[in-house]
Scaffold this motif. Structure first.
Motif, PDB file in Angstrom:
ATOM      1  N   THR A 115      -7.614   3.360  10.329  1.00 63.50           N
ATOM      2  CA  THR A 115      -7.638   2.530   9.144  1.00 63.50           C
ATOM      3  C   THR A 115      -8.449   1.261   9.372  1.00 63.50           C
ATOM      4  O   THR A 115      -8.144   0.498  10.280  1.00 63.50           O
ATOM      5  CB  THR A 115      -6.178   2.150   8.801  1.00 63.50           C
ATOM      6  OG1 THR A 115      -5.460   3.352   8.582  1.00 63.50           O
ATOM      7  CG2 THR A 115      -6.107   1.272   7.588  1.00 63.50           C
ATOM      8  N   PRO A 116      -9.479   1.009   8.542  1.00 66.79           N
ATOM      9  CA  PRO A 116     -10.202  -0.263   8.665  1.00 66.79           C
ATOM     10  C   PRO A 116      -9.399  -1.379   8.023  1.00 66.79           C
ATOM     11  O   PRO A 116      -8.953  -1.251   6.886  1.00 66.79           O
ATOM     12  CB  PRO A 116     -11.493   0.002   7.875  1.00 66.79           C
ATOM     13  CG  PRO A 116     -11.120   1.038   6.873  1.00 66.79           C
ATOM     14  CD  PRO A 116      -9.969   1.830   7.428  1.00 66.79           C
ATOM     15  N   THR A 154      -0.917   4.132  -1.177  1.00 64.65           N
ATOM     16  CA  THR A 154      -1.975   5.038  -1.636  1.00 64.65           C
ATOM     17  C   THR A 154      -2.230   6.214  -0.700  1.00 64.65           C
ATOM     18  O   THR A 154      -2.698   7.264  -1.136  1.00 64.65           O
ATOM     19  CB  THR A 154      -3.314   4.295  -1.773  1.00 64.65           C
ATOM     20  OG1 THR A 154      -3.688   3.816  -0.469  1.00 64.65           O
ATOM     21  CG2 THR A 154      -3.212   3.142  -2.734  1.00 64.65           C
ATOM     22  N   ASP A 191       0.839  -1.203   0.000  1.00 65.22           N
ATOM     23  CA  ASP A 191       0.000   0.000   0.000  1.00 65.22           C
ATOM     24  C   ASP A 191       0.868   1.244   0.000  1.00 65.22           C
ATOM     25  O   ASP A 191       1.652   1.469   0.922  1.00 65.22           O
ATOM     26  CB  ASP A 191      -0.901   0.025   1.241  1.00 65.22           C
ATOM     27  CG  ASP A 191      -1.565   1.391   1.415  1.00 65.22           C
ATOM     28  OD1 ASP A 191      -2.027   1.936   0.399  1.00 65.22           O
ATOM     29  OD2 ASP A 191      -1.587   1.919   2.543  1.00 65.22           O
ATOM     30  N   ASN A 231      -9.091  -5.867   7.819  1.00 66.78           N
ATOM     31  CA  ASN A 231      -9.704  -7.138   8.210  1.00 66.78           C
ATOM     32  C   ASN A 231      -8.657  -8.032   8.884  1.00 66.78           C
ATOM     33  O   ASN A 231      -8.020  -8.869   8.255  1.00 66.78           O
ATOM     34  CB  ASN A 231     -10.298  -7.816   6.973  1.00 66.78           C
ATOM     35  CG  ASN A 231     -11.117  -9.027   7.349  1.00 66.78           C
ATOM     36  OD1 ASN A 231     -10.960  -9.576   8.444  1.00 66.78           O
ATOM     37  ND2 ASN A 231     -11.988  -9.433   6.454  1.00 66.78           N
ATOM     38  N   ASN A 240      -4.581   6.072   1.248  1.00 71.74           N
ATOM     39  CA  ASN A 240      -6.037   6.008   1.380  1.00 71.74           C
ATOM     40  C   ASN A 240      -6.418   4.799   2.236  1.00 71.74           C
ATOM     41  O   ASN A 240      -6.275   3.664   1.804  1.00 71.74           O
ATOM     42  CB  ASN A 240      -6.659   5.894  -0.026  1.00 71.74           C
ATOM     43  CG  ASN A 240      -8.162   5.698   0.029  1.00 71.74           C
ATOM     44  OD1 ASN A 240      -8.763   5.731   1.109  1.00 71.74           O
ATOM     45  ND2 ASN A 240      -8.763   5.478  -1.117  1.00 71.74           N
ATOM     46  N   PRO A 241      -6.883   5.028   3.463  1.00 69.05           N
ATOM     47  CA  PRO A 241      -7.133   3.909   4.374  1.00 69.05           C
ATOM     48  C   PRO A 241      -8.158   2.903   3.851  1.00 69.05           C
ATOM     49  O   PRO A 241      -8.091   1.725   4.173  1.00 69.05           O
ATOM     50  CB  PRO A 241      -7.632   4.578   5.658  1.00 69.05           C
ATOM     51  CG  PRO A 241      -7.827   6.004   5.353  1.00 69.05           C
ATOM     52  CD  PRO A 241      -7.162   6.324   4.058  1.00 69.05           C
ATOM     53  N   GLU A 242      -9.091   3.346   3.024  1.00 73.23           N
ATOM     54  CA  GLU A 242     -10.147   2.434   2.558  1.00 73.23           C
ATOM     55  C   GLU A 242      -9.600   1.316   1.662  1.00 73.23           C
ATOM     56  O   GLU A 242     -10.232   0.272   1.495  1.00 73.23           O
ATOM     57  CB  GLU A 242     -11.219   3.228   1.799  1.00 73.23           C
ATOM     58  CG  GLU A 242     -12.101   3.999   2.755  1.00 73.23           C
ATOM     59  CD  GLU A 242     -12.899   5.089   2.074  1.00 73.23           C
ATOM     60  OE1 GLU A 242     -13.098   4.987   0.854  1.00 73.23           O
ATOM     61  OE2 GLU A 242     -13.300   6.021   2.783  1.00 73.23           O
ATOM     62  N   VAL A 243      -8.416   1.542   1.109  1.00 72.55           N
ATOM     63  CA  VAL A 243      -7.816   0.549   0.210  1.00 72.55           C
ATOM     64  C   VAL A 243      -7.389  -0.715   0.967  1.00 72.55           C
ATOM     65  O   VAL A 243      -7.241  -1.781   0.374  1.00 72.55           O
ATOM     66  CB  VAL A 243      -6.611   1.195  -0.519  1.00 72.55           C
ATOM     67  CG1 VAL A 243      -5.823   0.182  -1.317  1.00 72.55           C
ATOM     68  CG2 VAL A 243      -7.109   2.300  -1.431  1.00 72.55           C
ATOM     69  N   ILE A 269      -8.873  -2.766   2.804  1.00 74.91           N
ATOM     70  CA  ILE A 269      -9.798  -3.898   2.654  1.00 74.91           C
ATOM     71  C   ILE A 269      -9.403  -4.709   1.408  1.00 74.91           C
ATOM     72  O   ILE A 269      -9.239  -5.932   1.464  1.00 74.91           O
ATOM     73  CB  ILE A 269     -11.257  -3.381   2.507  1.00 74.91           C
ATOM     74  CG1 ILE A 269     -11.664  -2.600   3.761  1.00 74.91           C
ATOM     75  CG2 ILE A 269     -12.227  -4.520   2.202  1.00 74.91           C
ATOM     76  CD1 ILE A 269     -11.889  -3.433   4.995  1.00 74.91           C
ATOM     77  N   ASP A 270      -9.218  -4.002   0.282  1.00 76.40           N
ATOM     78  CA  ASP A 270      -8.838  -4.675  -0.969  1.00 76.40           C
ATOM     79  C   ASP A 270      -7.440  -5.274  -0.872  1.00 76.40           C
ATOM     80  O   ASP A 270      -7.152  -6.311  -1.468  1.00 76.40           O
ATOM     81  CB  ASP A 270      -8.861  -3.674  -2.137  1.00 76.40           C
ATOM     82  CG  ASP A 270     -10.282  -3.283  -2.511  1.00 76.40           C
ATOM     83  OD1 ASP A 270     -11.195  -4.087  -2.253  1.00 76.40           O
ATOM     84  OD2 ASP A 270     -10.461  -2.176  -3.058  1.00 76.40           O
TER      85      ASP A 270
END
Ligand SMILES: [Zn+2]
Length: 335
Positions: free
Chosen positions: A266-267, A237, A235, A269, A239-242, A244-245
């Motif tokens: 940052t979320p 980016t 990572d 999993n 961008n914390p949302e990335v 997950i992907d």
């Protein structure tokens, strides 16, 4: 002297006193300085710093004054500087020669005054001479390129590590792409910008994915990796949302490497990481000598990463317009 000072809310050009030189320091006339995602994060308020503060930590210039305890041969040299200053040389980490994590360390342009200024005083142990075939502009990439090399210092490669998916092809992602190709890895580059994807291709990336054109990025990456996911997923980016992907795109028992310092919650999993026994790595400041050598020999290219150049007087402009152009890679401040 003139300097770009952050007051806790905004950045502005001010007249400030020239830095006073300590015996262990040199005074550098700054020639060029890069704007980093960290500088943007500070101005946005995501990364708290002391204020007022002169920002900037990717820079190069000429030594015009040398402190009493410093080798006088440094005078007149073209140099860049590492960023972790105020090292105590005696803490737990220093005893193990991990100086970049010294408990006393203060980072230039983040904890103490940095390089968006006409002059900066730095400790002589941070200095690296720049070979004549590296311009001052190019030399502003030495610090981030060292960080790209550091990815493989904290994360040793195994015999099963063949594919690396790089999320984000900004400055760091495109430097990392080149370093990964040197390491013999097959790069999968992921970004929204066709211009950045084309540069990654030029630098040797095998697969390119435009996120605008792909609904399920995980499936796309699995499709390029015999349906198991990438061996390594990085990572860059910011961008914390990335995240997950990123977890979903990594193979079972693979490696995830986080390079972003966005300062945001940052979320991620963690259950998937545990169940599939994925290893999480991170890294930041790296070996300057490797970066300088890679630039000097031409195995890493940086000139096409410079999107815009501004004089110091106009430094507010790139801070105001930073995210408006998705093809934008790197801004250089010429001083
Ligand atoms: Zn220490």
């Amino acid at each position: 002297m003139k300097a770009a000072v952050f007051d806790g809310h905004k950045i502005a050009i001010k007249e400030v006193p020239k830095p006073e030189l300590e015996d262990s320091q040199v005074l550098i006339e700054v020639k060029a300085a890069g704007i980093c995602g960290t500088d943007i994060a500070i101005v946005k308020g995501y990364l708290p710093t002391p204020t007022p503060l002169i920002l900037g930590h990717e820079f190069a210039g000429e030594i015009i004054k040398v402190g009493e305890n410093v080798n006088q041969n440094w005078l007149g040299k073209r140099v860049t500087s590492e960023i972790n200053s105020n090292i105590d040389f005696e803490c737990y980490y220093c005893q193990r020669e991990i100086f970049t994590q010294c408990i006393s360390r203060k980072a230039l342009g983040i904890d103490i005054n940095g390089s968006f200024a006409e002059y900066i005083a730095v400790e002589s142990y941070l200095l690296h001479e720049i070979p004549n075939n590296i311009s001052y502009r190019e030399a502003t990439f030495i610090e981030p390129l060292a960080a790209a090399f550091q990815t493989f210092e904290t994360m040793p490669l195994g015999s099963d590590d063949k594919t690396i998916a790089i999320f984000g092809l900004g400055k760091l992602g495109l430097l990392l792409c080149q370093v990964a190709v040197i390491k013999g890895l097959e790069v999968i580059g992921i970004d929204y910008s066709d211009r950045k994807l084309n540069l990654a291709k030029k630098y040797g990336a095998r697969h390119l994915i435009n996120r605008f054109k792909v609904k399920n990025i995980t499936e796309k990456i699995r499709g390029k990796t015999e349906n198991i996911g990438a061996d390594i997923v990085v990572d860059t980016t910011g961008n914390p949302e990335v995240l997950i992907d990123i977890v979903a795109s990594c193979k079972t028992r693979g490696k995830i490497h986080i390079k972003s310092t966005h300062g945001l919650e940052t979320p991620i999993n963690l259950t998937d990481i545990v169940v599939r026994e994925i290893t999480l790595y991170s890294s930041r400041c790296g070996p300057f000598d490797k970066a300088i050598n890679a630039l000097s020999t031409g195995v890493v290219q940086v000139n096409e990463l410079i999107s815009k150049e501004y004089p110091l007087d106009n430094i507010k402009e790139p801070f105001n317009s930073y995210e408006k152009n998705q093809d934008h890679i790197k801004t250089i401040i010429l001083i």
